[in-house]
Design an enzyme around this catalytic site. Structure first.
Site, PDB file in Angstrom:
ATOM      1  N   GLU A   1       0.843  -1.189   0.000  1.00 18.94           N
ATOM      2  CA  GLU A   1       0.000   0.000   0.000  1.00 18.94           C
ATOM      3  C   GLU A   1       0.882   1.245   0.000  1.00 18.94           C
ATOM      4  O   GLU A   1       1.681   1.443   0.922  1.00 18.94           O
ATOM      5  CB  GLU A   1      -0.922  -0.028   1.228  1.00 18.94           C
ATOM      6  CG  GLU A   1      -1.950  -1.151   1.112  1.00 18.94           C
ATOM      7  CD  GLU A   1      -2.533  -1.593   2.452  1.00 18.94           C
ATOM      8  OE1 GLU A   1      -2.085  -1.092   3.495  1.00 18.94           O
ATOM      9  OE2 GLU A   1      -3.441  -2.457   2.433  1.00 18.94           O
TER      10      GLU A   1
ATOM     11  N   LEU B   1      -6.079  -0.890  -0.881  1.00 19.59           N
ATOM     12  CA  LEU B   1      -6.029  -1.129   0.566  1.00 19.59           C
ATOM     13  C   LEU B   1      -6.782  -2.420   0.831  1.00 19.59           C
ATOM     14  O   LEU B   1      -7.976  -2.414   1.150  1.00 19.59           O
ATOM     15  CB  LEU B   1      -6.633   0.045   1.323  1.00 19.59           C
ATOM     16  CG  LEU B   1      -5.991   1.403   1.017  1.00 19.59           C
ATOM     17  CD1 LEU B   1      -6.559   2.490   1.910  1.00 19.59           C
ATOM     18  CD2 LEU B   1      -4.476   1.350   1.163  1.00 19.59           C
ATOM     19  N   SER B   2      -6.114  -3.521   0.674  1.00 12.72           N
ATOM     20  CA  SER B   2      -6.782  -4.802   0.538  1.00 12.72           C
ATOM     21  C   SER B   2      -5.777  -5.898   0.881  1.00 12.72           C
ATOM     22  O   SER B   2      -5.341  -6.649   0.024  1.00 12.72           O
ATOM     23  CB  SER B   2      -7.256  -4.911  -0.925  1.00 12.72           C
ATOM     24  OG  SER B   2      -8.072  -6.004  -1.147  1.00 12.72           O
ATOM     25  N   GLU B   3      -5.381  -5.960   2.170  1.00 13.66           N
ATOM     26  CA  GLU B   3      -4.273  -6.839   2.562  1.00 13.66           C
ATOM     27  C   GLU B   3      -4.529  -8.289   2.195  1.00 13.66           C
ATOM     28  O   GLU B   3      -3.631  -9.006   1.766  1.00 13.66           O
ATOM     29  CB  GLU B   3      -4.007  -6.738   4.072  1.00 13.66           C
ATOM     30  CG  GLU B   3      -3.384  -5.430   4.518  1.00 13.66           C
ATOM     31  CD  GLU B   3      -4.410  -4.344   4.798  1.00 13.66           C
ATOM     32  OE1 GLU B   3      -5.628  -4.655   4.773  1.00 13.66           O
ATOM     33  OE2 GLU B   3      -4.005  -3.188   5.022  1.00 13.66           O
TER      34      GLU B   3
ATOM     35  N   ASP C   1       0.412  -4.902  12.645  1.00 16.26           N
ATOM     36  CA  ASP C   1      -0.935  -4.913  13.250  1.00 16.26           C
ATOM     37  C   ASP C   1      -2.009  -5.282  12.217  1.00 16.26           C
ATOM     38  O   ASP C   1      -3.089  -5.733  12.569  1.00 16.26           O
ATOM     39  CB  ASP C   1      -1.255  -3.531  13.821  1.00 16.26           C
ATOM     40  CG  ASP C   1      -0.114  -2.978  14.656  1.00 16.26           C
ATOM     41  OD1 ASP C   1      -0.296  -2.849  15.867  1.00 16.26           O
ATOM     42  OD2 ASP C   1       0.975  -2.703  14.098  1.00 16.26           O
TER      43      ASP C   1
ATOM     44  N   ILE D   1      -1.951  -7.582  10.163  1.00 14.95           N
ATOM     45  CA  ILE D   1      -1.840  -8.990   9.791  1.00 14.95           C
ATOM     46  C   ILE D   1      -3.170  -9.725   9.967  1.00 14.95           C
ATOM     47  O   ILE D   1      -3.419 -10.736   9.315  1.00 14.95           O
ATOM     48  CB  ILE D   1      -0.707  -9.679  10.610  1.00 14.95           C
ATOM     49  CG1 ILE D   1      -0.223 -10.935   9.893  1.00 14.95           C
ATOM     50  CG2 ILE D   1      -1.158 -10.008  12.016  1.00 14.95           C
ATOM     51  CD1 ILE D   1       1.049 -11.528  10.472  1.00 14.95           C
TER      52      ILE D   1
ATOM     53  N   HIS E   1      -1.261   0.268  15.736  1.00 12.71           N
ATOM     54  CA  HIS E   1      -0.136   0.536  14.828  1.00 12.71           C
ATOM     55  C   HIS E   1       1.194   0.407  15.567  1.00 12.71           C
ATOM     56  O   HIS E   1       2.186   0.988  15.143  1.00 12.71           O
ATOM     57  CB  HIS E   1      -0.215   1.951  14.232  1.00 12.71           C
ATOM     58  CG  HIS E   1      -1.295   2.140  13.207  1.00 12.71           C
ATOM     59  ND1 HIS E   1      -2.629   2.128  13.523  1.00 12.71           N
ATOM     60  CD2 HIS E   1      -1.225   2.347  11.872  1.00 12.71           C
ATOM     61  CE1 HIS E   1      -3.343   2.338  12.426  1.00 12.71           C
ATOM     62  NE2 HIS E   1      -2.518   2.463  11.406  1.00 12.71           N
TER      63      HIS E   1
END
Lengths: 327, 340, 372
Positions: free
Chosen positions: B30, B68-70, B95, B97, B139
């Protein structure tokens, strides 16, 4: 024998039938042997959905990748994974496709482009984006196909992957195998919209529907999507309505189904019967030719079971091997 | 030859060198380009803290911004790794994860084993760790124990720029999935770093300070706090050895055990929460394998069992200090005196 | 303080990065008569522990450096003076001693004291010390670098201009070898000297570096005024190939340490820092390949490929051969069959790294060979 009205030549039709029949025979045999207690763990059978895997895989070769589901035997067989290795894997034997470390839900053969059956619903979707990305970087025209059921269609990672594939314009097809049941819960209970196809519009990708009991319907529709993807046209969503002949897993009493539902489907919506009727009525292939394949497939499956039963179990000393590359 | 380089620029340099060496190395994350598709500069950010700045200009399409799409892009990195690429995916803060843990622990970590040794997943997932940035509870976490718990993952957590460069190059060349943890409060820290490429093998701890009286085992930012504590104790006549684990999986148990057998005292220092932590892991291992060498009860210095607080007053006491570490060392020594 | 009868003993500076050292123990008692070369005390640095040898004679009148205590370089740690110097004068000397300002001896400046030369073989790092008219060039061995001359370069620089280089594939020089043969390395050395305008120098080679110096004397006699060959290759066919191979292959501390311990008579000299520094070098891309290529060409089949003594004797250059008696890499027995007229000295109490273990003795022999 008359002219062939189908989009596949006769050799291809025989290959497709052999593929579908192999899947069916494989699954029917597992159904029996599982009930006898011969097989550890649990298995999810693909019987009834063969036309989808076969209609798609007839377009692919080893450079193309698929990411499968927990109900993955059909995808494996049609992608060319060795049937003996698969059967031995399901029996937990050292000769299995994955040395008995994966089992029914984790059969993979990367050399065949089969990235694994998957115990996590929807997990194939992000992975196939990676396969599509790799193909794009290599520029080899390869495509990636991921399968998921009507249940996993509601997983966030599936929806996120459609967006990612769209924004990166990846050569990826998302295939929803809608068999009407998410495990035991009806498709209508778990999904608010009528059609999964409509979701394509939400990501700016084409959404297409196919009758998953008809090999030819699947073959033709997906052929266009794959061609488009290979040429850089980007991802697409395909929904195939299919029938799950067995339960979610073996041992499932299927009491959530309607009375007579399985019997009706086996009689009227069996993709193998539909295929046989079409090709014999067109006079392209004879019943005798198909019967001969049936016999060969039965022998193959019988032999795979016999050799799986005879195969050695993994050695306890190898419990820790292959956790890491080097230690 | 070597010159001073920051921890942050060591990450950048390692990525640059490996991308130059190997065309299958690609980066995604990102805002690692930070401006893709926008009307201004394409690489306006180069990562949220500028770690990847300049790599897009040099390597073009191989450096990719993601939505924005882990879940999708971390999974895609893993899928691409299984198909012959060597992706380095940036999970901005560890964080995050939670959004993509399935891809990491059910997919990447298990492919090799579950597929009978026939799959390789050479993916690197870079993530910032640690507190002290006034970034609050989501964070700032030190989630190293969570990833270290998972068989199939390798976990790296360097304390200085020299190790960052060598370990990141090794991570990229390694054929297993690697979680590469970067402590954000060390980004500005500088040491001598060679210009050339080099790889530091996994599973070899460093000993930045040798000592006779007690062994501190730690990693990441806590290496610096521990060295500070050791300096302070040296002035009081206590000679402390500090072990920097560098990689948490694999773990260099031999170096830990050898040191404790020499000093007889163990202080495990970890910025993670105390339960099921790296500190508790070390302490348990030493108790099991070097019990007779111990002259006193091992001590753990960790963050408390609470989320990371926002208010600076609270965050500063949340993170273990050199004073706390020194106090724990003294405790191992006083115990001995009492026992004697 | 200009009283030349009083001679301060100070914490030595070994190598460019040394800022301080720890006195680990005195080997002489107060009041002892000291000759040049006597071992006075042991000092431990972050890189190595070594003995401080007396550079001047006298009576050890004061011991100021306390054991287990760290002192900055040039700190006063003892006083030598003749026995007739009154105690009061010595006390006044100690009281009035002012530590010379450190020549910006921090690590940052140390880096600037190295230079780099663009040569036909690639970029080579070197150090240059001293200003004397005679020029000495120090050539390290297989896997070494210019820091192998830690205890020699500054001592020699008081009498001559001294160059120490990192050979190609070594230290901070270029890692790729255009020609990994002995003659290739010799050409690289000659190219380095030509580049620096060193027209005739005294070559001092250690181990493989000795063979390179021999080859250079044969091929480019114009460049060479004399040779000092320390534990040198090229004087016989024996070589400890296990050392060569294990050094080249070692990728971890555990693998490297036993190999390095063979280099010294006293294996305790191999500190963790020494191992870590070597690993930092060995892990650079290209180093392992360079070392393996060199080993393959120089020591095929576990033997030295070039025995050059007779050929080099033809050049009529003066040659001094120095060996550590307990060298485990190349045996000191290679001194037995040297050409007539060559000086050979075998030093007890030292292994292959004799120039580190017995620095004062080796420095004296080098100076005698060079004539300074």
């Amino acid at each position: 024998m008359s002219d062939n009205p189908f989009p596949v030549d006769k050799a291809g039709l025989l290959e497709a039938y052999r593929m579908m029949k192999t899947i069916r025979e494989f699954e029917e045999r597992l159904h029996i042997d599982f009930a006898k207690g011969d097989i550890p763990g649990f298995v999810h059978l693909y019987a009834g959905e063969e036309a989808v895997a076969t209609g798609i895989m007839m377009h692919l070769n080893d450079r193309d990748r698929i990411a499968s589901t927990h109900r993955g035997h059909g995808h494996c067989i049609s992608k060319g994974v060795d049937v003996h290795g698969m059967m031995a894997e399901i029996y937990g034997k050292e000769t299995g496709s994955c040395l008995g470390r994966g089992g029914s839900m984790h059969i993979a053969d990367l050399s065949k482009g089969m990235m694994g059956a998957n115990g996590i619903l929807g997990a194939g979707a992000p992975l196939i984006c990676g396969a599509g990305l790799a193909a794009k970087f290599r520029g080899d025209g390869g495509v990636g196909i991921t399968f998921f059921g009507d249940g996993a269609a509601n997983q966030g990672m599936v929806l996120e992957s459609m967006n990612l594939a769209a924004v990166w314009n990846l050569p990826v097809i998302f295939v929803c195998e809608n068999n009407g049941y998410a495990e035991a819960t009806s498709r209508d209970y778990g999904t608010a919209v009528k059609s999964y196809v409509d979701r394509g519009a939400g990501f700016g990708i084409p959404g297409v529907h196919a009758d998953g009991t008809d090999f030819f319907a699947v073959y033709e529709v997906v052929g266009e999507l794959i061609k488009r993807a290979r040429e850089g046209g980007g991802p697409a969503l395909l929904e195939c309505e299919v029938i799950r002949f067995f339960g979610h897993f073996e041992g499932d009493a299927q009491t959530y189904k309607a009375k007579g539902e399985n019997e009706y489907n086996r009689a009227n919506r069996d993709c193998l019967k539909i295929f046989r009727a079409k090709v014999t009525e067109a006079g392209v292939i004879s019943d005798a030719e198909l019967d001969a394949i049936d016999g060969e497939v039965a022998e193959l499956i019988e032999d795979s079971v016999a050799s799986a039963k005879a195969a050695p179990l993994p050695s306890p000393k190898d419990l820790m091997s292959n956790v890491y590359v080097s230690y | 030859m070597a010159r001073k380089l920051s921890y942050k620029m060591a990450v950048n340099e390692a990525l640059d060198l490996e991308m130059t060496r190997d065309p299958t190395v690609i980066l995604m994350g990102e805002d690692i380009v930070g401006g893709a598709g926008s009307p201004g500069e394409d690489d306006a950010w180069g990562g949220v803290l500028g770690v990847t700045k300049g790599l897009f200009a040099k390597h073009g399409a191989r450096v990719m911004d993601t939505p924005l799409s882990e879940s999708a892009y971390i999974g895609a990195a893993i899928g691409a790794a299984a198909c012959g690429m060597r992706p380095v995916a940036e999970l901005m803060f560890i964080d995050f994860i939670g959004c993509c843990f399935d891809e990491i622990f059910n997919q990447a970590a298990k492919f090799r084993y579950m597929f009978g040794g026939k799959a390789e997943t050479p993916v690197v997932i870079r993530a910032m760790i640690g507190a002290g940035y006034r970034a609050a509870a989501q964070h700032s976490q030190m989630l190293t124990p969570i990833v270290t718990h998972i068989p199939g993952l390798k976990v790296v957590c360097p304390s200085n720029a020299y190790d960052v460069k060598g370990l990141l190059i090794q991570s990229i060349r390694d054929n297993d999935p690697v979680i590469f943890c970067e402590h954000k409060n060390l980004y500005a820290h500088e040491v001598d770093v060679p210009l050339e490429s080099y790889a530091i093998p996994f599973g070899e701890a460093a000993i930045p300070r040798e000592g006779r009286d007690a062994t501190i085992v730690t990693y990441g930012l806590m290496v610096h706090r521990s060295l500070e504590a050791a300096e302070k104790l040296a002035r009081e006549g206590v000679d402390v050895e500090v072990i920097d684990l560098r990689t948490l999986s694999p773990m260099d148990w031999d170096t830990v055990i050898e040191s404790v057998e020499k000093t007889g005292r163990l202080i495990a220092v970890d910025e993670a929460h105390p339960r099921c932590s790296i500190a508790s892991d070390i302490t348990a291992f030493v108790a099991q394998h070097a019990f007779r060498a111990l002259k006193s009860a091992p001590q753990m210095v960790t963050a408390p069992h609470s989320p990371v607080p926002f208010s600076p007053t609270l965050e500063d006491i949340y993170i273990p200090s050199a004073e706390t570490i020194a106090g724990a060392v003294k405790k191992t020594i006083i115990q001995k005196m009492v026992a004697a | 303080m200009t009283d030349e009868r009083i001679k301060p003993l100070v914490m030595p500076k070994w190598g460019l990065s040394m800022a301080e050292g720890k006195v680990t123990g005195w080997l002489k008692k107060p009041g002892s008569a000291i000759k040049v070369g006597d071992e006075l005390l042991e000092v431990e640095t972050d890189k190595i522990t070594n003995v401080v040898e007396a550079g001047e004679a006298g009576v050890l009148r004061r011991i100021l450096g306390e054991p287990d205590t760290v002192y900055p370089i040039k700190a006063l740690i003892g006083v030598l003076a003749d026995s007739d110097v009154p105690d009061a004068e010595i006390d006044a000397f100690v009281a009035g001693y002012v530590m010379p300002a450190a020549e910006e001896g921090s690590e940052e400046d140390a880096a600037a004291q190295y230079e780099f030369a663009e040569t036909p073989a690639g970029t080579l790092r070197y150090a240059k010390r001293g200003t004397g008219p005679e020029q000495i060039v120090l050539v390290h061995g297989f896997g070494g670098d210019l820091d192998n001359w830690l205890f020699n370069i500054d001592a020699l620089a008081e009498h001559a201009t001294v160059y120490a280089l990192d050979l190609p594939g070594h230290g901070q020089s270029i890692k790729s070898l255009a020609d990994a043969s002995l003659s290739g390395m010799s050409k690289a050395l000659a190219g380095f000297l030509d580049k620096l305008g060193v027209s005739a120098a005294h070559l001092v080679g250690h181990s493989m570096g000795g063979a390179i110096c021999l080859r250079t004397a044969i091929d480019r006699p114009d460049l060479v005024k004399s040779l000092t060959l320390i534990s040198s290759a090229g004087l016989g066919d024996e070589i400890n190939i296990d050392y060569i191979e294990s050094f080249a292959a070692a990728s971890s501390r555990r693998e490297l340490k036993p190999a390095l311990e063979q280099l010294f008579e006293d294996p305790n000299l191999v500190s963790r820092q020494l191992i870590d520094d070597l690993l930092k070098y060995k892990r650079l891309d290209g180093v392992t390949e360079a070392l393996k290529a060199l080993a393959k060409n120089m020591f095929p089949g576990g033997k030295q490929s070039s025995v050059l003594a007779d050929e080099a004797a033809g050049t009529k250059r003066p040659v001094t051969v120095i060996w550590g008696a307990s060298d485990k890499i190349i045996p000191a027995s290679h001194t037995a069959a040297l050409p007539a007229g060559w000086r050979a000295e075998v030093i007890d109490g030292a292994g292959h790294m004799v120039q580190m273990e017995k620095a004062a003795a080796v420095n004296a022999l080098i100076r005698q060979g060079v004539g300074v």
